[in-house]
Design a protein around this motif. Sequence first.
Motif, short mmCIF file in Angstrom:
data_model
loop_
_atom_site.label_atom_id
_atom_site.label_comp_id
_atom_site.label_asym_id
_atom_site.label_seq_id
_atom_site.Cartn_x
_atom_site.Cartn_y
_atom_site.Cartn_z
N LEU A 10 0.85 -1.21 0.00
CA LEU A 10 0.00 0.00 0.00
C LEU A 10 0.88 1.26 0.00
CD1 LEU A 10 -2.70 -1.11 2.59
CD2 LEU A 10 -3.07 -0.74 0.15
N ARG A 11 1.93 1.22 0.83
CA ARG A 11 2.81 2.40 0.91
C ARG A 11 3.54 2.63 -0.40
NH1 ARG A 11 5.32 2.15 7.00
NH2 ARG A 11 3.54 3.14 8.00
N SER A 12 3.86 1.54 -1.04
CA SER A 12 4.58 1.73 -2.31
C SER A 12 3.64 2.35 -3.35
CB SER A 12 5.23 0.41 -2.73
OG SER A 12 4.77 -0.01 -3.96
N GLU A 13 2.35 2.03 -3.28
CA GLU A 13 1.38 2.68 -4.19
C GLU A 13 1.26 4.18 -3.86
OE1 GLU A 13 -2.39 0.64 -4.68
OE2 GLU A 13 -1.32 -1.26 -4.87
N ILE A 14 1.20 4.44 -2.54
CA ILE A 14 1.13 5.87 -2.13
C ILE A 14 2.38 6.60 -2.61
CG2 ILE A 14 1.41 7.35 -0.07
CD1 ILE A 14 -0.87 5.91 1.22
N ARG A 19 4.83 10.71 -5.89
CA ARG A 19 5.86 11.15 -6.85
C ARG A 19 5.22 11.90 -8.02
NH1 ARG A 19 8.87 6.56 -5.32
NH2 ARG A 19 7.73 5.21 -6.77
N GLU A 20 4.13 11.28 -8.51
CA GLU A 20 3.42 11.91 -9.63
C GLU A 20 2.83 13.27 -9.21
OE1 GLU A 20 1.85 11.90 -13.60
OE2 GLU A 20 3.61 11.17 -12.56
N MET A 21 2.26 13.29 -7.97
CA MET A 21 1.66 14.54 -7.48
C MET A 21 2.72 15.64 -7.35
SD MET A 21 -1.42 13.52 -4.82
CE MET A 21 -0.66 14.34 -3.55
N MET A 22 3.91 15.26 -6.85
CA MET A 22 4.99 16.26 -6.67
C MET A 22 5.47 16.78 -8.02
SD MET A 22 5.37 16.96 -3.55
CE MET A 22 3.67 16.63 -3.20
N ARG A 23 5.53 15.86 -9.00
CA ARG A 23 5.95 16.29 -10.34
C ARG A 23 4.95 17.31 -10.89
NH1 ARG A 23 4.97 15.63 -15.29
NH2 ARG A 23 3.31 14.09 -15.07
N LEU A 24 3.66 16.99 -10.69
CA LEU A 24 2.61 17.90 -11.18
C LEU A 24 2.59 19.20 -10.37
CD1 LEU A 24 -0.21 15.28 -11.81
CD2 LEU A 24 1.03 16.58 -13.54
N PHE A 25 2.88 19.08 -9.06
CA PHE A 25 2.91 20.28 -8.21
C PHE A 25 4.00 21.24 -8.71
CE2 PHE A 25 4.76 22.43 -4.45
CZ PHE A 25 3.65 23.13 -4.02
N GLU A 26 5.18 20.67 -8.99
CA GLU A 26 6.29 21.50 -9.47
C GLU A 26 5.93 22.15 -10.82
OE1 GLU A 26 10.02 19.42 -9.56
OE2 GLU A 26 11.15 21.28 -9.68
N GLU A 27 5.29 21.34 -11.66
CA GLU A 27 4.89 21.86 -12.98
C GLU A 27 3.89 23.01 -12.81
OE1 GLU A 27 2.92 19.57 -16.50
OE2 GLU A 27 4.64 18.41 -15.81
N ARG A 28 2.92 22.81 -11.90
CA ARG A 28 1.90 23.85 -11.68
C ARG A 28 2.55 25.13 -11.13
NH1 ARG A 28 -2.18 26.39 -8.95
NH2 ARG A 28 -4.31 26.02 -9.69
N MET A 29 3.50 24.97 -10.20
CA MET A 29 4.15 26.15 -9.61
C MET A 29 4.99 26.90 -10.65
SD MET A 29 3.05 26.63 -6.63
CE MET A 29 1.69 25.64 -6.10
#
Length: 360
Positions: A10-14, A19-29
């Motif tokens: 489960l943690r590995s899925e999180i 990772r994907e969310m952080m990539r998108l967060f950086e892109e959005r910023m």
Amino acid sequence: MSEKKDLTELRSEIDSIDREMMRLFEERMNISRQVGDYKRERGLPVFDETREKEVIAARTALIGEETLRPYASRLMHNIMDYSKEVQKRPGGKVAFQGCRGAYSEEAARTYFPDAELAAKEQFEDVFRAVARGEAEAGVVPVENSAAGSVTANIDLLGRYDLSVQGEVLLPIRHVLLGAPGASLSDIGEVYSHEQAIRQCSAYLAGHTNWTIRDYPNTAMSAKYVAECGDKAKAAIASAFAGEVYGLVPLERDISDSMENFTRFFVLSRQSGIAEGADKASLLFTLNHVSGSLAKVLSVFGEKGYNLTKIESRPILGRNWEYKFYVDVEGDIARLSEDMAQIGRYCLELRLIGGYRKAKR
Ligand SMILES: O=C(O)C(=O)C[C@]1(C(=O)O)C=C[C@@H](O)C=C1
């Protein structure tokens, strides 16, 4: 019936979702930063309440599970708060002259609340740092309401190809600062920047036994007095500078006028008139024909610009010839067109910047 996943799985899925969310967060910023540049160039406010409401409603509606929607709404709210912080922070450093506690530092902080500031020794170092790209912006004083123009910076505006993108009006409240344990009767020497000394001339005239000494900057003079630790030495600087260097206020509000303000310019390599600009600064030299100056000034009047400042500065190497520096208020979006008419009476004409007038 499928096997329940264990915690590691489960943690590995999180982890991979994060990772994907952080990539998108950086892109959005990164996109937010570009929105910030766009808005800064046009003088638009960072906060757009209508857009935020639309974004929150639209993003929340994407969530299928109704109980999760309030969390999604809070998440978007937080993301947009970070986005606004990123927008307000310039990409690079902001240079100012002096050291910690300088009025210029306060002015830079007022305009760029979140920026990394860089102290420079001389005014010209600020211009140089911006011109060379070592700093994204620079903040320099150009005029004080009591002591007049900071002519060194007016001259530097003419020598460097930088533009003025903003204006800051800072209230100046000078304090006489002494070393710890000092009292007024100990003072024999007072250090400060010559502008501050001029602004406190009536107060200083009442203390004829004091020797007055020029220093490159008010905060530097506070630093110097703190380093000497000599009770006979005092500095004129801000209360903030006193706190920074551990000095004691011996007398507050010693300026001749309580209405003491200094105007600062925000320098940038970016040229052009900011959208919503209601003030501009120009430099010109005149044709050697009688009445040229009157003609230039009459164009400003005819076109509906309010001339708020005029300063003449000698041109190096051309004795008794002058460079004129003016500030005008009005419909600055039209100024580029009107400059053609003004230019007819000038040898050189340069728009140093169109910007939003500082609020008092
Ligand atoms: O769309 C804009 O105008 C932005 O500045 C971006 C953004 C956002 O992060 O979505 C940030 C601040 C505004 O208040 C609205 C939206």
